[in-house]
Design an enzyme around this catalytic site. Structure first.
Site, PDB file in Angstrom:
ATOM      1  N   GLN A  25       0.838  -1.196   0.000  1.00  0.00           N
ATOM      2  CA  GLN A  25       0.000   0.000   0.000  1.00  0.00           C
ATOM      3  C   GLN A  25       0.880   1.257   0.000  1.00  0.00           C
ATOM      4  OE1 GLN A  25      -3.349   0.169  -0.246  1.00  0.00           O
ATOM      5  NE2 GLN A  25      -3.510  -2.058  -0.378  1.00  0.00           N
TER       6      GLN A  25
ATOM      7  N   SER B 173     -14.761  -6.074 -11.419  1.00  0.00           N
ATOM      8  CA  SER B 173     -15.402  -5.798 -10.124  1.00  0.00           C
ATOM      9  C   SER B 173     -15.930  -4.367 -10.078  1.00  0.00           C
ATOM     10  CB  SER B 173     -14.408  -6.033  -8.988  1.00  0.00           C
ATOM     11  OG  SER B 173     -14.016  -7.395  -8.924  1.00  0.00           O
TER      12      SER B 173
ATOM     13  N   ARG C 268       0.046   9.069  -9.207  1.00  0.00           N
ATOM     14  CA  ARG C 268      -1.233   8.379  -8.978  1.00  0.00           C
ATOM     15  C   ARG C 268      -2.033   9.069  -7.876  1.00  0.00           C
ATOM     16  NH1 ARG C 268      -2.464   5.222  -4.614  1.00  0.00           N
ATOM     17  NH2 ARG C 268      -3.964   3.514  -4.853  1.00  0.00           N
TER      18      ARG C 268
ATOM     19  N   GLY D  74     -12.713  -1.509  -3.664  1.00  0.00           N
ATOM     20  CA  GLY D  74     -11.344  -1.935  -3.419  1.00  0.00           C
ATOM     21  C   GLY D  74     -10.578  -0.830  -2.712  1.00  0.00           C
TER      22      GLY D  74
ATOM     23  N   GLU E  26      -5.017  -8.075 -13.439  1.00  0.00           N
ATOM     24  CA  GLU E  26      -5.647  -8.350 -12.142  1.00  0.00           C
ATOM     25  C   GLU E  26      -7.169  -8.417 -12.228  1.00  0.00           C
ATOM     26  OE1 GLU E  26      -4.034  -5.413  -9.482  1.00  0.00           O
ATOM     27  OE2 GLU E  26      -2.203  -6.554  -9.152  1.00  0.00           O
TER      28      GLU E  26
ATOM     29  N   GLU F 165     -13.469  -3.302   1.002  1.00  0.00           N
ATOM     30  CA  GLU F 165     -12.143  -3.892   0.834  1.00  0.00           C
ATOM     31  C   GLU F 165     -12.176  -5.347   1.284  1.00  0.00           C
ATOM     32  OE1 GLU F 165      -8.513  -5.023   0.106  1.00  0.00           O
ATOM     33  OE2 GLU F 165      -9.264  -3.051  -0.541  1.00  0.00           O
TER      34      GLU F 165
ATOM     35  N   GLU G 208      -9.560   2.563  -7.701  1.00  0.00           N
ATOM     36  CA  GLU G 208      -8.313   2.502  -8.447  1.00  0.00           C
ATOM     37  C   GLU G 208      -8.178   1.064  -8.926  1.00  0.00           C
ATOM     38  OE1 GLU G 208      -5.265   1.176  -9.312  1.00  0.00           O
ATOM     39  OE2 GLU G 208      -3.928   2.057  -7.807  1.00  0.00           O
TER      40      GLU G 208
ATOM     41  N   GLU H 164     -18.808  -8.190  -5.129  1.00  0.00           N
ATOM     42  CA  GLU H 164     -19.700  -9.193  -5.695  1.00  0.00           C
ATOM     43  C   GLU H 164     -20.603  -9.813  -4.629  1.00  0.00           C
ATOM     44  OE1 GLU H 164     -16.009  -9.087  -8.293  1.00  0.00           O
ATOM     45  OE2 GLU H 164     -16.438  -9.056  -6.142  1.00  0.00           O
TER      46      GLU H 164
END
Length: 519
Positions: free
Chosen positions: A151, A264, A160, A184, A259, A206, A250, A236
């Protein structure tokens, strides 16, 4: 799977009162989620608790701080009756939201894993995520993003993080008094940005263990924490008590799609976003251009020289040389390269997150067509991406283009084991075919061909062609390698990179004929 089971949770509530006892309220009690039950009782966890079976109870919101929980007693002639009910008084709206989110998750877990079907068979229903993704890949993925050091790597990508901060704070009008879902959420940094911009409430979703760190970080910012609820789970699977006005996320990986988190992001849109709600980011684009890099090609080819030894401790290794050679070229190269290596203007493939279907990301087919600017050997296809935050006040782009400030995504190059030769003005055609696989990535099938040029070129025909198969899951990370390029590789002044910070209309018009062919 055992790892997916919910952990026991406790909530301190102001009071509860049973419906049958008018005006009688309890002192503060603890609501405990245990296995398939919900218990209300003293903090000492005595046997004097009020218990509800999660498989047959319902929770209703009576107001910002008050809810009603009732349990089903029986079902006779399809008419339900309820044996018991209590009203729950919460200390604040934040705790009410958190409790309702936990209730929905626990109830769903009980129904999916433990409820009996009419034929007596236990439900084996799995989430959509579990059906698409290998369990081993998901375990490694969530373990990786559950660590603070990774992270930190993303937070310290100031291009970013700074672009997200600017996109949110410059578009406060899109966030003030709005409900936001952070898909996320990771460390929770984007949720905190949304709260800074005036969001009414933010749901930070998360699935990894990072959710616990996010709660701690958010709690350490008390001026913002009252408007943020961290929900541990996958988009989901989880349920939310209300719809979102705006999604923030992100979800970008290498080459934008690695990924498979974009899927999602789209699922969250379909489940939680109000009609015509906003998405930050809004649009993503994959940019592609052929490149020439003799140094890189020789570096990769030389890796296989080891397997050309005919007497390695008495063993002939050459039978494996061909396989090793192709294996090294099956790895996409991730690094920051000099844009002067590009030999033709880039083209783009656009993904509109507000309208794209999840299934469209399972297989992406991009026709390629370029006109070479120089005479050289082409060693493969260079790729990068950018995303647009289409705010009501400011449109802001986050780009990973070569020559722009470097991000933790860098750029990506697909190197062909057989280069092709081109002359100035020669047409290059081909195809990039991307097929998603269960390891949360893509298999890339690349073909580049040089068409006839000069007199008679209008009759068509292919002079030479080269193809490769690469696994986006297994890149060659070359970021720290020194790259020295001679001035002889300087390209003409013709612009090969697209300008980033333009209105989206003008961006889509650039190369529009080529993009239409890709549709």
């Amino acid at each position: 799977m055992e790892d997916n089971k919910l952990r026991e949770q406790d909530f301190l509530v102001a009071s509860i009162s049973q419906l049958s006892i008018s005006g009688s309220s309890s002192p503060p009690v603890v609501a405990r989620f245990r296995s398939d039950s919900l218990l209300f009782g003293p903090e000492s966890d005595s046997s004097d608790s009020v218990q509800f079976d999660l498989s047959n109870c319902e929770l209703f919101k009576l107001g910002p701080f008050q809810s009603l929980c009732i349990s089903e007693a029986s079902e006779i002639n399809k008419e339900k009756s309820y044996s018991r009910g209590i009203t729950i008084q919460f200390r604040n709206e934040e705790e009410s939201r958190a409790f309702h989110c936990a209730f929905e998750q626990w109830k769903k877990e009980v129904v999916v894993q433990g409820s009996s079907l009419p034929n007596g068979i236990l439900s084996s229903s799995r989430s959509k995520f579990d059906d698409k993704i290998e369990a081993s890949s998901a375990k490694m993925y969530f373990h990786y993003y559950g660590q603070l050091l990774h992270q930190q790597n993303m937070l310290q990508d100031y291009v970013r993080t700074g672009t997200y901060y600017a996109a949110v704070l410059e578009n406060r009008v899109d966030f003030i008094d709005r409900v936001v879902v952070d898909v996320g959420a990771g460390s929770g940094i984007l949720s905190l940005f949304a709260a800074q911009a005036g969001a009414k409430h933010v749901y930070a979703v998360e699935a990894s263990e990072m959710a616990d760190y996010a709660r701690k970080l958010i709690a350490g910012n008390p001026l913002l924490s009252e408007r943020i609820t961290v929900i541990k789970g996958k988009v989901e699977d989880i349920e939310l008590p209300e719809k979102a006005d705006i999604l923030i996320s992100e979800p970008m990986g290498t080459l934008l799609v690695n990924e498979r988190m974009l899927e999602s992001y789209i699922i969250a849109r379909d489940r939680f976003l109000i009609p015509n709600g906003k998405m930050f980011p809004t649009v993503g684009r994959i940019h592609m251009a052929p490149f020439s890099d003799e140094y890189l090609y020789i570096e990769i080819a030389n890796k296989a020289l080891f397997w050309q030894q005919q007497n390695y401790y008495g063993v002939n290794l050459t039978p494996l040389h061909g396989t090793a050679f192709q294996g090294y070229f099956s790895q996409p190269v991730v690094d920051a390269f000099d844009p002067r290596l590009l030999v033709a203007p880039a083209i783009s493939h656009v993904i509109d997150f507000t309208s794209a279907k999840e299934e469209e990301l399972y297989e992406i087919d991009i026709p390629l067509r370029f006109i070479s600017s120089v005479g050289t050997r082409i060693h493969g296809l260079a790729c990068w991406f950018d995303v647009l935050f289409n705010g009501s006040t400011v449109q802001r782009w986050l780009t990973t283009a070569p020559g722009a400030p470097t991000t933790h995504w860098y750029q990506l190059r697909c190197v062909l084991s057989q280069p092709i030769y081109v002359m100035p003005g020669q047409e290059i055609t081909g195809r990039l075919h991307m097929v998603a696989h269960k390891a949360q990535s893509y298999t890339l099938y690349l073909t580049l061909s040089a068409k006839m040029w000069g007199p008679g070129a209008e009759q068509g025909g292919i002079l030479q062609s080269s193809s490769g198969k690469l696994d986006l899951k297994e890149p060659y990370y070359r970021m720290s390698q020194p790259q020295a390029y001679p001035m002889s590789q300087e390209q003409p002044s013709q612009q090969l990179l697209q300008t980033q910070d333009l209105q989206i209309q003008s961006q889509d018009e650039e190369g529009s004929d080529l993009l239409q062919q890709a549709v």
